[in-house]
Design a protein around this motif. Structure first.
Motif, PDB file in Angstrom:
ATOM      1  N   LEU A   1       0.836  -1.196   0.000  1.00  0.00           N
ATOM      2  CA  LEU A   1       0.000   0.000   0.000  1.00  0.00           C
ATOM      3  C   LEU A   1       0.873   1.248   0.000  1.00  0.00           C
ATOM      4  O   LEU A   1       0.599   2.224  -0.730  1.00  0.00           O
ATOM      5  CB  LEU A   1      -0.924  -0.016   1.219  1.00  0.00           C
ATOM      6  N   LEU A   2       1.920   1.239   0.784  1.00  0.00           N
ATOM      7  CA  LEU A   2       2.848   2.370   0.843  1.00  0.00           C
ATOM      8  C   LEU A   2       3.482   2.631  -0.524  1.00  0.00           C
ATOM      9  O   LEU A   2       3.556   3.780  -0.987  1.00  0.00           O
ATOM     10  CB  LEU A   2       3.927   2.078   1.887  1.00  0.00           C
ATOM     11  N   VAL A   3       3.909   1.577  -1.188  1.00  0.00           N
ATOM     12  CA  VAL A   3       4.532   1.724  -2.501  1.00  0.00           C
ATOM     13  C   VAL A   3       3.507   2.214  -3.529  1.00  0.00           C
ATOM     14  O   VAL A   3       3.804   3.058  -4.379  1.00  0.00           O
ATOM     15  CB  VAL A   3       5.166   0.396  -2.945  1.00  0.00           C
ATOM     16  N   ALA A   4       2.282   1.685  -3.471  1.00  0.00           N
ATOM     17  CA  ALA A   4       1.246   2.082  -4.420  1.00  0.00           C
ATOM     18  C   ALA A   4       0.934   3.570  -4.337  1.00  0.00           C
ATOM     19  O   ALA A   4       0.608   4.209  -5.351  1.00  0.00           O
ATOM     20  CB  ALA A   4      -0.024   1.269  -4.176  1.00  0.00           C
ATOM     21  N   LEU A   5       1.080   4.150  -3.159  1.00  0.00           N
ATOM     22  CA  LEU A   5       0.831   5.587  -2.976  1.00  0.00           C
ATOM     23  C   LEU A   5       2.073   6.427  -3.266  1.00  0.00           C
ATOM     24  O   LEU A   5       2.028   7.650  -3.141  1.00  0.00           O
ATOM     25  CB  LEU A   5       0.341   5.852  -1.555  1.00  0.00           C
ATOM     26  N   GLY A   6       3.161   5.802  -3.662  1.00  0.00           N
ATOM     27  CA  GLY A   6       4.351   6.553  -4.046  1.00  0.00           C
ATOM     28  C   GLY A   6       5.263   6.930  -2.902  1.00  0.00           C
ATOM     29  O   GLY A   6       6.138   7.781  -3.065  1.00  0.00           O
ATOM     30  N   GLY A   7       5.060   6.326  -1.726  1.00  0.00           N
ATOM     31  CA  GLY A   7       5.894   6.678  -0.583  1.00  0.00           C
ATOM     32  C   GLY A   7       5.526   8.039  -0.024  1.00  0.00           C
ATOM     33  O   GLY A   7       4.354   8.409   0.040  1.00  0.00           O
ATOM     34  N   TRP A   8       6.519   8.803   0.348  1.00  0.00           N
ATOM     35  CA  TRP A   8       6.308  10.090   0.989  1.00  0.00           C
ATOM     36  C   TRP A   8       6.192  11.206  -0.052  1.00  0.00           C
ATOM     37  O   TRP A   8       6.755  11.113  -1.143  1.00  0.00           O
ATOM     38  CB  TRP A   8       7.434  10.376   1.970  1.00  0.00           C
ATOM     39  N   MET A   9       5.492  12.269   0.286  1.00  0.00           N
ATOM     40  CA  MET A   9       5.290  13.350  -0.669  1.00  0.00           C
ATOM     41  C   MET A   9       6.583  14.141  -0.895  1.00  0.00           C
ATOM     42  O   MET A   9       7.424  14.256  -0.004  1.00  0.00           O
ATOM     43  CB  MET A   9       4.180  14.289  -0.185  1.00  0.00           C
ATOM     44  N   ALA A  10       6.701  14.698  -2.086  1.00  0.00           N
ATOM     45  CA  ALA A  10       7.880  15.496  -2.454  1.00  0.00           C
ATOM     46  C   ALA A  10       7.707  16.921  -1.958  1.00  0.00           C
ATOM     47  O   ALA A  10       7.526  17.863  -2.725  1.00  0.00           O
ATOM     48  CB  ALA A  10       8.078  15.465  -3.968  1.00  0.00           C
ATOM     49  N   LEU A  11       7.767  17.083  -0.638  1.00  0.00           N
ATOM     50  CA  LEU A  11       7.593  18.368   0.021  1.00  0.00           C
ATOM     51  C   LEU A  11       8.784  18.631   0.940  1.00  0.00           C
ATOM     52  O   LEU A  11       9.384  17.684   1.457  1.00  0.00           O
ATOM     53  CB  LEU A  11       6.302  18.387   0.845  1.00  0.00           C
ATOM     54  N   PRO A  12       9.110  19.889   1.209  1.00  0.00           N
ATOM     55  CA  PRO A  12      10.219  20.191   2.106  1.00  0.00           C
ATOM     56  C   PRO A  12       9.913  19.876   3.569  1.00  0.00           C
ATOM     57  O   PRO A  12      10.825  19.800   4.395  1.00  0.00           O
ATOM     58  CB  PRO A  12      10.448  21.692   1.903  1.00  0.00           C
ATOM     59  N   ALA A  13       8.640  19.710   3.894  1.00  0.00           N
ATOM     60  CA  ALA A  13       8.194  19.316   5.230  1.00  0.00           C
ATOM     61  C   ALA A  13       6.753  18.824   5.083  1.00  0.00           C
ATOM     62  O   ALA A  13       6.145  18.967   4.022  1.00  0.00           O
ATOM     63  CB  ALA A  13       8.266  20.489   6.208  1.00  0.00           C
ATOM     64  N   SER A  14       6.203  18.241   6.142  1.00  0.00           N
ATOM     65  CA  SER A  14       4.835  17.712   6.125  1.00  0.00           C
ATOM     66  C   SER A  14       4.673  16.548   5.153  1.00  0.00           C
ATOM     67  O   SER A  14       3.550  16.151   4.841  1.00  0.00           O
ATOM     68  CB  SER A  14       3.809  18.804   5.794  1.00  0.00           C
ATOM     69  N   GLU A  15       5.787  15.981   4.690  1.00  0.00           N
ATOM     70  CA  GLU A  15       5.712  14.845   3.776  1.00  0.00           C
ATOM     71  C   GLU A  15       5.076  13.627   4.443  1.00  0.00           C
ATOM     72  O   GLU A  15       4.413  12.822   3.793  1.00  0.00           O
ATOM     73  CB  GLU A  15       7.102  14.497   3.245  1.00  0.00           C
ATOM     74  N   ASP A  16       5.254  13.499   5.768  1.00  0.00           N
ATOM     75  CA  ASP A  16       4.647  12.373   6.474  1.00  0.00           C
ATOM     76  C   ASP A  16       3.158  12.589   6.702  1.00  0.00           C
ATOM     77  O   ASP A  16       2.372  11.645   6.658  1.00  0.00           O
ATOM     78  CB  ASP A  16       5.378  12.106   7.789  1.00  0.00           C
ATOM     79  N   THR A  17       2.754  13.843   6.932  1.00  0.00           N
ATOM     80  CA  THR A  17       1.324  14.146   7.028  1.00  0.00           C
ATOM     81  C   THR A  17       0.636  13.875   5.696  1.00  0.00           C
ATOM     82  O   THR A  17      -0.474  13.343   5.644  1.00  0.00           O
ATOM     83  CB  THR A  17       1.114  15.613   7.441  1.00  0.00           C
ATOM     84  N   GLY A  18       1.315  14.243   4.594  1.00  0.00           N
ATOM     85  CA  GLY A  18       0.762  13.960   3.279  1.00  0.00           C
ATOM     86  C   GLY A  18       0.525  12.484   3.064  1.00  0.00           C
ATOM     87  O   GLY A  18      -0.507  12.069   2.510  1.00  0.00           O
ATOM     88  N   LEU A  19       1.463  11.646   3.494  1.00  0.00           N
ATOM     89  CA  LEU A  19       1.289  10.207   3.381  1.00  0.00           C
ATOM     90  C   LEU A  19       0.139   9.730   4.263  1.00  0.00           C
ATOM     91  O   LEU A  19      -0.696   8.921   3.827  1.00  0.00           O
ATOM     92  CB  LEU A  19       2.582   9.488   3.759  1.00  0.00           C
ATOM     93  N   LEU A  20       0.086  10.211   5.496  1.00  0.00           N
ATOM     94  CA  LEU A  20      -0.988   9.816   6.406  1.00  0.00           C
ATOM     95  C   LEU A  20      -2.362  10.104   5.812  1.00  0.00           C
ATOM     96  O   LEU A  20      -3.260   9.246   5.833  1.00  0.00           O
ATOM     97  CB  LEU A  20      -0.838  10.552   7.741  1.00  0.00           C
ATOM     98  N   LEU A  21      -2.542  11.294   5.257  1.00  0.00           N
ATOM     99  CA  LEU A  21      -3.854  11.650   4.711  1.00  0.00           C
ATOM    100  C   LEU A  21      -4.160  10.871   3.441  1.00  0.00           C
ATOM    101  O   LEU A  21      -5.329  10.557   3.162  1.00  0.00           O
ATOM    102  CB  LEU A  21      -3.919  13.151   4.453  1.00  0.00           C
ATOM    103  N   ALA A  22      -3.132  10.550   2.653  1.00  0.00           N
ATOM    104  CA  ALA A  22      -3.355   9.702   1.479  1.00  0.00           C
ATOM    105  C   ALA A  22      -3.768   8.295   1.904  1.00  0.00           C
ATOM    106  O   ALA A  22      -4.671   7.688   1.295  1.00  0.00           O
ATOM    107  CB  ALA A  22      -2.087   9.650   0.628  1.00  0.00           C
ATOM    108  N   LEU A  23      -3.146   7.775   2.933  1.00  0.00           N
ATOM    109  CA  LEU A  23      -3.543   6.473   3.458  1.00  0.00           C
ATOM    110  C   LEU A  23      -4.978   6.496   3.952  1.00  0.00           C
ATOM    111  O   LEU A  23      -5.769   5.584   3.674  1.00  0.00           O
ATOM    112  CB  LEU A  23      -2.606   6.051   4.594  1.00  0.00           C
ATOM    113  N   ASN A  24      -5.334   7.559   4.668  1.00  0.00           N
ATOM    114  CA  ASN A  24      -6.687   7.659   5.200  1.00  0.00           C
ATOM    115  C   ASN A  24      -7.733   7.841   4.102  1.00  0.00           C
ATOM    116  O   ASN A  24      -8.882   7.439   4.256  1.00  0.00           O
ATOM    117  CB  ASN A  24      -6.760   8.812   6.198  1.00  0.00           C
ATOM    118  N   ALA A  25      -7.330   8.436   2.992  1.00  0.00           N
ATOM    119  CA  ALA A  25      -8.260   8.609   1.879  1.00  0.00           C
ATOM    120  C   ALA A  25      -8.539   7.304   1.154  1.00  0.00           C
ATOM    121  O   ALA A  25      -9.582   7.165   0.503  1.00  0.00           O
ATOM    122  CB  ALA A  25      -7.696   9.630   0.886  1.00  0.00           C
ATOM    123  N   THR A  26      -7.628   6.354   1.264  1.00  0.00           N
ATOM    124  CA  THR A  26      -7.733   5.144   0.466  1.00  0.00           C
ATOM    125  C   THR A  26      -7.973   3.875   1.263  1.00  0.00           C
ATOM    126  O   THR A  26      -8.297   2.833   0.676  1.00  0.00           O
ATOM    127  CB  THR A  26      -6.443   4.943  -0.354  1.00  0.00           C
TER     128      THR A  26
END
Length: 253
Positions: A171-196
């Motif tokens: 699931l982590l790989v399917a979502l592309g891992g962490w977001m390409a952001l200078p910060a909040s990349e882990d929050t981006g992943l968390l919300l993508a996980l919660n959306a799916t």
């Protein structure tokens, strides 16, 4: 054949000396029969100030270096060495309390429709004391979309901490891992996980989150308004787009 949990840690020079405490906390974890852990440490950069703090004599530890790109890039490239069914996030300056891995594993092994797990956090203060905070969700299942709505309604603060994530590797790989952001990349992943996918919250403490002056979230750049607003906009847009397209785990139909 033994099954594996992969712990992924991004590290750079200023936080490297905390790896000793992180390693000790991993070694104190007890897993069910037939399971083992493997720790993948990815340096964000190629300097010589991290390797001395890595337990290179332990064959359960893999250490790699790469071009600097921030913690999200380091974690994502570490997935190349994540050869287990589950991935556990552990920042270099944080620690796992006893039982944390086993509780996360039990939650996802018990229900194949759960994609990820989080747990309660205590701040680990410079004097060694622990500080909690209110707002944890009810123990158990976290339904799709609920983290996003809470985050949006509460000043971009989620009720579960992305640094506690334990997630199915596929699931982590399917979502592309962490977001390409200078910060909040882990929050981006968390919300993508919660959306799916549905998640899980464990009320027992699953992480000691170290507070210290050198951490990235304590720097002025982390709260600079224009960049922060842009980060939050991208994080929200991604989560809402995933929900709109109705891509979900587990796949249906």
């Amino acid at each position: 054949m033994r099954r594996r949990i992969i712990l992924i840690t991004a590290v750079h020079g200023p936080s490297a000396h905390f790896l000793t405490d992180a390693y000790k906390s991993i070694c104190e974890q007890e897993l069910p029969e037939g399971w083992e852990w493997h720790w993948v440490i990815q340096q964000d950069g190629q300097s010589d100030d991290v390797a001395p703090h890595v337990p290179l004599d332990d064959d359960r530890v893999t250490f790699r270096q790469g071009r600097p790109g921030g913690p999200g890039v380091a974690r994502t490239i570490a997935l190349a060495h994540a050869d287990g069914e589950y991935v556990k996030i552990l920042d270099a300056d944080d620690q796992l309390p006893p039982g944390a891995l086993a509780r996360d594993l039990a939650a996802l092994e018990a229900d194949p429709t759960i994609g990820w797990a989080t747990s309660r956090v205590l701040d680990l203060m410079p004097d060694g004391s622990h500080v909690g905070f209110p707002g944890d969700p009810e123990p158990g299942t976290i339904e799709r979309g609920t983290v996003l709505e809470y985050w949006k309604a509460n000043g971009f603060r989620a009720q579960v901490h992305p640094a506690t994530l334990f997630v199915r590797r596929d699931l982590l790989v399917a979502l592309g891992g962490w977001m390409a952001l200078p910060a909040s990349e882990d929050t981006g992943l968390l919300l993508a996980l919660n959306a799916t996918s549905r998640g899980w919250f464990t009320p027992e403490v699953g992480l000691l989150y170290r507070k210290w002056p050198g951490q990235a979230t304590s720097q002025a750049t982390h709260t600079e308004a224009a960049e922060r607003d842009a980060r939050m906009a991208v994080v929200e847009s991604r989560a809402r787009a995933l929900a709109h397209f109705n891509w979900r785990y587990p796949a249906t139909g």
